[in-house]
Design an enzyme around this catalytic site. Structure first.
Site, short mmCIF file in Angstrom:
data_model
loop_
_atom_site.label_atom_id
_atom_site.label_comp_id
_atom_site.label_asym_id
_atom_site.label_seq_id
_atom_site.Cartn_x
_atom_site.Cartn_y
_atom_site.Cartn_z
N TYR A 175 9.95 43.47 5.71
CA TYR A 175 9.85 44.13 4.40
C TYR A 175 9.92 45.63 4.63
O TYR A 175 9.24 46.16 5.51
CB TYR A 175 8.53 43.76 3.74
CG TYR A 175 8.29 44.40 2.37
CD1 TYR A 175 7.34 45.41 2.22
CD2 TYR A 175 9.00 43.99 1.25
CE1 TYR A 175 7.11 45.99 0.98
CE2 TYR A 175 8.77 44.57 0.00
CZ TYR A 175 7.82 45.57 -0.12
OH TYR A 175 7.61 46.16 -1.35
N ASP A 270 11.20 50.67 11.29
CA ASP A 270 10.30 50.84 10.14
C ASP A 270 8.87 50.73 10.68
O ASP A 270 8.38 49.63 10.93
CB ASP A 270 10.57 49.77 9.09
CG ASP A 270 9.63 49.93 7.90
OD1 ASP A 270 9.93 49.38 6.82
OD2 ASP A 270 8.60 50.60 8.05
N LYS A 298 1.58 54.88 4.97
CA LYS A 298 0.23 54.37 5.15
C LYS A 298 -0.70 55.32 5.93
O LYS A 298 -1.21 56.28 5.36
CB LYS A 298 0.31 52.98 5.79
CG LYS A 298 1.04 51.96 4.86
CD LYS A 298 1.05 50.59 5.42
CE LYS A 298 2.01 49.68 4.69
NZ LYS A 298 1.44 49.03 3.51
P1 KE4 Z 1 5.23 51.35 0.26
O1 KE4 Z 1 6.40 51.71 -0.64
O2 KE4 Z 1 4.46 50.15 -0.27
O3 KE4 Z 1 4.33 52.55 0.56
O4 KE4 Z 1 5.81 50.94 1.67
C1 KE4 Z 1 6.77 49.92 1.74
C2 KE4 Z 1 6.74 49.32 3.13
C3 KE4 Z 1 7.73 49.65 4.01
N1 KE4 Z 1 7.75 49.16 5.26
C4 KE4 Z 1 6.78 48.33 5.69
C5 KE4 Z 1 6.83 47.80 7.09
C6 KE4 Z 1 5.73 47.95 4.83
O5 KE4 Z 1 4.77 47.11 5.26
C7 KE4 Z 1 5.70 48.46 3.53
C8 KE4 Z 1 4.63 48.07 2.52
N2 KE4 Z 1 3.72 47.07 2.94
C9 KE4 Z 1 3.16 46.24 1.92
C10 KE4 Z 1 2.15 45.31 2.57
N3 KE4 Z 1 2.70 44.42 3.49
C11 KE4 Z 1 2.56 47.02 0.81
C12 KE4 Z 1 1.59 46.28 -0.05
C13 KE4 Z 1 2.07 46.23 -1.48
O6 KE4 Z 1 3.29 46.00 -1.70
O7 KE4 Z 1 1.21 46.37 -2.38
#
Ligand code: KE4
Length: 463
Positions: A175, A270, A298
């Protein structure tokens, strides 16, 4: 009131005592109070899709409704009804030192009187960019954005511009945020909610995203053979954490580096989750692989909205205003978020990583011990690296998304609820990680393992 003398009639002889089986003490019913959260949820649903600001928080995949948080400190979350939880969601990753670590709270408080957003550069951005580049040497230049999605989306745009190619190669179950190019066979909430990609992504755009199998270099080679000279970038979570934690097999990341070099494609790590978590230099430090581009999020913001992408200076020279690749953001480089980020990165000491490893290893060991004692060990797989781990209701081994999808979602859901009612909060979704912080105490672990024992029994009671 004067005590009246009670005249006693001659009492009959006492009946012979019957052996009465002592009733077991009433079990403390683990019923969480939810009235206030329920009220808030009803109001939220009236104005917000699913009543949440991000789908995975909805508890939909575990057949429940969410609690609303009142406050959080250290390893503990308190919800609107006063229920306290040992928290292993940790906002899905930012809180390496627990909620509101002193250094971050102080940094934000000190920055606040100077303003919240300027629309102009400030010292803190420079300070943080220098730290990121020092800790992650492959990021010779850095651009701040406000989320991991923005970081990944911008890095892909840059890769396409620099290579003049359109196709993006990603891995099923990984993701990279919710930008159109990445909502194909994505992990995290997309997988949790069983959404096959996402409506609203134009077919032509979806076709520009190729999906390979994590840990399977042959699947990557096949796509490069099928699309020679057309793939701009290989985007990968160096340790997958959005299909649960799945580690790269020995040679996998090295193989991606070799293929990218041979095919003149870029390699994007990523590290939104792994960055600063697995080590100061993230997964690329742990595995010794240098990507061309990296995206972060994060931990970088310590809980405030920050993302970043960066990489080789010659690549970043294409980003506006130095170059033609446009990317912008009103709140990028936000002074409060920068201050929080500086405090976070300045707290990344060897002692902190040693503590994270000790705590997470202790948790893993305890969870394995419980599973073995209960006779369930052969029905479970626990993957851990550093302070992220996932318990799969799956005999394993688990190396890719197809393996993960064979897990028993219903058993996971029963385990989730068994933990929650005993005051332990993990992600309400099977395709996430548990996040350990330096704030998790021995007492937290004891409580967690006690809850885990009962929850595991309940998980398999019907299985
Ligand atoms: P954000 O746009 O949510 O800040 O980051 C996206 C993202 C990008 N790359 C990786 C490896 C990530 O894990 C994420 C976001 N992680 C999820 C949890 N697995 C966010 C939680 C959510 O969507 O509320």
């Amino acid at each position: 009131m004067a005590a009246r003398k009670l005249r006693r009639k001659a009492a009959p002889p006492p009946a012979p005592k019957k052996k009465v089986k002592k009733a077991a003490p009433p079990r403390r019913r683990r019923v969480r109070r939810t009235a206030e959260s329920d009220r808030l949820y009803a109001r939220a649903k009236a104005k917000m899709p699913g009543g949440v600001s991000s789908p995975v928080r909805s508890f939909k995949s575990v057949g429940a409704t969410p609690f609303f948080v009142k406050k959080a400190k250290g390893s503990v979350l308190v919800d609107a009804d006063g229920n306290r939880y040992v928290d292993y969601v940790m906002s899905y990753g930012p809180h390496l030192f627990g909620h509101m670590p002193k250094a971050v709270a102080t940094a934000i408080r000190k920055a606040l009187p100077h303003g919240t957003s300027y629309g102009a550069p400030c010292r803190a951005e420079v300070e943080l960019a220098e730290r990121v580049s020092r800790l992650v040497p492959s990021m010779e230049k850095v651009r701040f954005v406000s989320s991991g999605t923005e970081a990944a989306m911008s890095a892909v745009r840059l890769a396409r511009a620099v290579t003049g190619r359109d196709l993006v190669l990603k891995f099923a179950g990984c993701y990279h945020g919710h930008a159109d190019s990445f909502l194909v066979a994505a992990g995290s909430g997309v997988a949790t909610l069983g959404i096959p990609g996402s409506p609203g992504v134009p077919a032509d755009l979806a076709k520009a995203t190729l999906t390979a199998t994590y840990n399977d270099l042959a699947s990557v080679e096949a796509l490069f053979k099928q699309y020679p000279g057309q793939i701009a970038v290989i985007a990968v979570e160096p340790v997958a954490a959005n299909m649960g934690v799945v580690l790269p097999k020995p040679g996998f990341l090295e193989g991606l580096r070799k293929i990218a070099d041979r095919e003149k494609a870029l390699l994007l790590f990523d590290e939104v989750i792994t960055g600063f978590r697995l080590a100061r230099g993230g997964a690329q430090e742990v595995f010794g692989i240098q990507p061309d581009l990296t995206c972060l999020g994060k931990i970088l913001g310590g809980g405030l909205p920050v993302g970043a992408y960066g990489g080789r200076a010659d690549l970043m020279a294409h980003v506006a205003p130095d170059g033609p690749v446009y990317q912008a953001g009103t709140l990028s480089g936000n002074p409060l978020a920068m201050a929080a980020g500086i405090a976070m990165l300045d707290s990344l000491t060897p002692a902190a990583y040693a503590k994270l490893e000790r705590t997470a290893a202790r948790l893993e060991k305890g969870m394995r011990k419980v599973a073995t004692e209960l006779g369930f060990a052969d029905r479970l797989t626990l993957n851990r690296i550093g302070s992220i781990l996932t318990l799969f209701f799956n005999p394993g081994p688990i190396a890719d998304f197809d393996d993960v999808k064979k897990s028993d979602g219903a058993a996971f859901s029963r385990w989730f609820h068994g933990l929650l009612k005993r005051g332990v909060f993990i992600a309400p979704a099977a395709f996430e990680a548990m996040f350990v912080s330096t704030a998790h105490t021995e007492k937290d672990l004891e409580r967690t393992l006690k809850a885990h024992r009962e929850a595991l029994k309940e998980a398999f009671a019907q299985g």
